[in-house]
Design an enzyme around this catalytic site. Structure first.
Site, short mmCIF file in Angstrom:
data_model
loop_
_atom_site.label_atom_id
_atom_site.label_comp_id
_atom_site.label_asym_id
_atom_site.label_seq_id
_atom_site.Cartn_x
_atom_site.Cartn_y
_atom_site.Cartn_z
N THR A 44 0.83 -1.21 0.00
CA THR A 44 0.00 0.00 0.00
C THR A 44 0.86 1.25 0.00
O THR A 44 0.61 2.20 -0.77
CB THR A 44 -0.93 0.02 1.22
OG1 THR A 44 -1.68 -1.19 1.26
CG2 THR A 44 -1.89 1.19 1.17
N TYR A 107 -12.98 -4.09 -1.78
CA TYR A 107 -14.11 -3.68 -2.62
C TYR A 107 -15.16 -4.77 -2.83
O TYR A 107 -16.35 -4.50 -2.70
CB TYR A 107 -13.64 -3.15 -3.99
CG TYR A 107 -14.79 -2.56 -4.80
CD1 TYR A 107 -15.34 -1.33 -4.45
CD2 TYR A 107 -15.33 -3.25 -5.87
CE1 TYR A 107 -16.41 -0.80 -5.16
CE2 TYR A 107 -16.40 -2.73 -6.59
CZ TYR A 107 -16.93 -1.51 -6.24
OH TYR A 107 -17.99 -1.00 -6.92
N TYR A 133 -2.59 -9.87 5.53
CA TYR A 133 -2.58 -8.43 5.80
C TYR A 133 -4.00 -7.96 6.08
O TYR A 133 -4.83 -7.90 5.18
CB TYR A 133 -1.96 -7.71 4.60
CG TYR A 133 -1.87 -6.21 4.68
CD1 TYR A 133 -2.11 -5.49 5.86
CD2 TYR A 133 -1.51 -5.48 3.55
CE1 TYR A 133 -2.01 -4.12 5.91
CE2 TYR A 133 -1.40 -4.09 3.60
CZ TYR A 133 -1.66 -3.42 4.77
OH TYR A 133 -1.56 -2.06 4.80
N LYS A 161 0.08 -9.24 9.24
CA LYS A 161 0.27 -7.81 9.47
C LYS A 161 -1.08 -7.28 9.92
O LYS A 161 -2.06 -7.32 9.17
CB LYS A 161 0.72 -7.09 8.20
CG LYS A 161 0.79 -5.56 8.37
CD LYS A 161 1.15 -4.84 7.08
CE LYS A 161 1.14 -3.33 7.29
NZ LYS A 161 1.45 -2.58 6.04
N ILE A 203 5.43 -3.62 10.72
CA ILE A 203 5.68 -3.21 9.34
C ILE A 203 5.40 -1.72 9.31
O ILE A 203 4.27 -1.29 9.47
CB ILE A 203 4.83 -4.00 8.35
CG1 ILE A 203 5.25 -5.48 8.37
CG2 ILE A 203 4.96 -3.43 6.94
CD1 ILE A 203 4.46 -6.39 7.44
#
Length: 292
Positions: A44, A107, A133, A161, A203
Site C-alpha cells: 500500500t 471492494y 494483511y 500484518k 511493518i
C-alpha cells in the site's frame, strides 16, 4: 519468526510519474544500513493500486536484486482478484523474494469462507511464507480470528500484518492459533502496545524516514530496556502522527523529499500533501534534527 521493524517501502517516482529505480535502489541501501528487519516492496505504501502489473513485477524484482540477501524481502502480492494474487505470488517466488504479504481482498467484500479460499489458493501457489494483511480501514472486510486459525493450519501461512490498531487482537489471535504465528503491527503509533500484547514486530511507514531509530526501539524492547523503548516511542510519535495526517504515502514521500532522497510525486488519485500538512511534517522532522 520475524522480529523488529520491517519497512513498507515507498515507490519513488520521477516528476513525470515514472518509477525512479535509481532512487528506489538508494532507499533500499539506506534500509540495509539502518538495520531494518526487512523491506516490503509494492505494498500500500508503495502505491500498488496504481502500479501496472509490469511495474509491480519490476519493483519486486529490483528490490530483491538490490537487497541481494542482505535483508529479507517480503513482496506485496495482494489483489481483490485471487488469480492476480496467485500470479503476483508466483512472480515473487520466481525472482527470489523471501515471503509474500497478501492483503484482504478489497471492494468485493468476500465472506469469511471466501477469504479462506482466497488465501489458501495463494498459499498453495508457491512455497513462500505468506503473511495475512488485515487492514479493514481500506478493505472493509477483516479476517476473523477463527478464520485465521483455519488458515494457520496451512504450513505456508505463517503470520499476519495487523493494521486494526486493536490491542486485544494479538491476544485473540494467539489464543485461536495453536502454533507459533508471527504477528506484526501495521500501525506505527501502537507498536509498543502491540508488543506488550504479545506481538513480534512492526511493518512500518516511519522507518522509511528513520530506520535506525525504529530498529533501536525494538533492540531496547528485546533487551528489556522498557523505559528506553518508551522514550524512543515518545520521541517518534510526532513523526508517526505527521506521516498519517493525510492519506499514506503522501506525507512520507514529502518527508523523504525534504531529506533529498526522492521527489514527492504521487499518482492520481493521490496528490501531494497540503501546505498545512507539509508544515506538520517539517516540524516533526525538525524535532528529530533531520532538517534545519
Amino acid at each position: 519468526m520475524v522480529r523488529g521493524a520491517l519497512t513498507a517501502l515507498i515507490t519513488p517516482m520521477q516528476t513525470d510519474g515514472a518509477v525512479d529505480y535509481t532512487a528506489f535502489a538508494r532507499l533500499i541501501e539506506r534500509q540495509v544500513k539502518g538495520k531494518a528487519a526487512g523491506v516490503i516492496p509494492a505494498g500500500t505504501t508503495g502505491e500498488s493500486p496504481t502500479l501496472s502489473h509490469d511495474e509491480h513485477r519490476q519493483v519486486v524484482a529490483r528490490c530483491v536484486e538490490v537487497a541481494n540477501g542482505r535483508i529479507p524481502v517480503m513482496a506485496g502480492a495482494g489483489s481483490n482478484s485471487t488469480s492476480e494474487a496467485v500470479e503476483m505470488a508466483r512472480h515473487a517466488h520466481s525472482v527470489g523474494a523471501d515471503s509474500v504479504l497478501v492483503v484482504v481482498p478489497y471492494y468485493n467484500k468476500p465472506t469469511q469462507e471466501g477469504l479462506y479460499r482466497h488465501f489458501m489458493a495463494v498459499a498453495d501457489a508457491t512455497p513462500l511464507p505468506l503473511y495475512l494483511y488485515c487492514i479493514p480501514g481500506r478493505s472493509i472486510v477483516d479476517i476473523a480470528p477463527d478464520t485465521m486459525a483455519r488458515l494457520a493450519q496451512h504450513p505456508n501461512i505463517v503470520g499476519t500484518k495487523d493494521a486494526t490498531a486493536n490491542m486485544a487482537r494479538p491476544i485473540a489471535v494467539r489464543r485461536a492459533i495453536n502454533k507459533p504465528f508471527n504477528q506484526l503491527s501495521g500501525d506505527d503509533n501502537s507498536t509498543l502496545a502491540f508488543m506488550a500484547a504479545g506481538g513480534d514486530g512492526c511493518i512500518s511507514v516511519t522507518s522509511n524516514v528513520v530506520p535506525e531509530l525504529c530498529a533501536e526501539l525494538f533492540t531496547a524492547w528485546d533487551e528489556g530496556r522498557i523505559a528506553d523503548a518508551i522514550a524512543l516511542q515518545d520521541r517518534l510519535t510526532p513523526l508517526h502522527d505527521a506521516l498519517f495526517a493525510e492519506s499514506n504515502p503522501g506525507p512520507v514521500k514529502y518527508a523523504l523529499s525534504r531529506l533529498g532522497l526522492c521527489t514527492p510525486t504521487l499518482r492520481l488519485p493521490l496528490v501531494e500533501p497540503t501546505e498545512a500538512t507539509q508544515r506538520v511534517v517539517d516540524n516533526a522532522l525538525r524535532s528529530l534534527g533531520l532538517i534545519d
